[in-house]
Design a protein around this motif. Structure first.
Motif, short mmCIF file in Angstrom:
data_model
loop_
_atom_site.label_atom_id
_atom_site.label_comp_id
_atom_site.label_asym_id
_atom_site.label_seq_id
_atom_site.Cartn_x
_atom_site.Cartn_y
_atom_site.Cartn_z
N ALA A 123 1.01 -1.67 -0.32
CA ALA A 123 -0.02 -0.03 -0.36
C ALA A 123 0.91 1.94 0.08
O ALA A 123 1.07 2.25 -0.55
N MET A 162 2.32 1.79 -3.46
CA MET A 162 1.02 1.74 -4.35
C MET A 162 1.21 3.57 -4.06
O MET A 162 1.18 4.28 -5.92
N LEU A 186 0.30 -4.41 -5.98
CA LEU A 186 -1.28 -5.06 -5.21
C LEU A 186 -1.18 -6.49 -5.58
O LEU A 186 -1.93 -6.91 -5.38
N PHE A 243 -8.14 -5.70 -0.80
CA PHE A 243 -8.67 -4.76 -0.91
C PHE A 243 -8.48 -3.87 -0.05
O PHE A 243 -8.73 -2.65 0.31
N THR A 286 -5.51 -2.74 1.21
CA THR A 286 -4.25 -2.21 0.30
C THR A 286 -5.01 -1.84 -0.51
O THR A 286 -4.23 -0.44 -0.29
N VAL A 287 -5.76 -1.82 -1.17
CA VAL A 287 -5.86 -1.06 -2.53
C VAL A 287 -6.66 0.41 -1.14
O VAL A 287 -6.43 1.50 -1.71
N VAL A 318 -5.18 4.27 -1.64
CA VAL A 318 -5.66 5.22 -2.45
C VAL A 318 -5.98 6.48 -0.94
O VAL A 318 -5.13 7.63 -1.38
#
Length: 174
Positions: A77, A80, A114, A141, A143-144, A148
């Motif tokens: 995360a 990303m 991811l 999810f 992690t997403v 974000v």
């Protein structure tokens, strides 16, 4: 499968850790904190020294954690979010392809991180050694979501710095 995950973690994680070392220590042809701070300020992240340190630490420790398979969803995360900010602020205006300075390379690294968040780091990882089950759809999810939030925070800091024109000398060594 586990050997493939180790290879993926090592390549992505160590490359990201190398980017962090460039920013923090000037290793591998990097410019260290002063050069990174100047670059970040030119993009609108002010004070540049603070964001150079945050970025360098995120890349170095996020990359090392990913390479070792330690706290894999969090490491993924963090990386990303860093890469999404780079893709959006630095590379986005150049289109997709790396040959034109586009966001192709950050996108490949985001996708790799991811994928590791969803699959987990594999059997040969510190997560596995500790008995942590850090793969699967829920971890992916999560992690997403964290990525974000990190991306939004980075973009907000960028917009704030660009809007306020914070003093470029704040936080820089004399």
């Amino acid at each position: 499968m586990d050997i493939g995950l180790v290879l993926l973690r090592l390549v992505v994680g160590l490359l990201m850790a190398g980017h962090g070392a460039q920013k923090l220590f000037g290793w591998f042809g990097g410019h260290g904190v002063p050069g990174t701070a100047g670059f970040l300020e030119s993009l609108g992240w002010r004070p540049g020294r603070l964001y150079a340190l945050l970025l360098g630490v995120a890349e170095l420790f996020g990359g090392l954690a990913l390479a070792l398979g330690f706290a894999t969803p969090l490491a993924a995360a963090v990386l990303m979010a860093v890469l999404a900010n780079a893709a959006l602020v630095v590379h986005g205006r150049h289109g997709l392809w790396n040959t034109a300075g586009g966001y192709e390379y950050p996108l490949v690294l985001i996708g790799s991180a991811l994928a590791l968040a969803f699959t987990g780091p594999g059997r040969f990882s510190l997560d596995h050694l500790a008995g942590w089950a850090t793969g699967g759809i829920a971890w992916g999810f999560a992690t997403v979501l964290v990525a974000v939030l990190g991306t939004v925070a980075g973009l907000a800091a960028h917009e704030h710095g660009a809007r306020t024109g914070h003093d470029r000398t704040v936080g820089q060594a004399a």
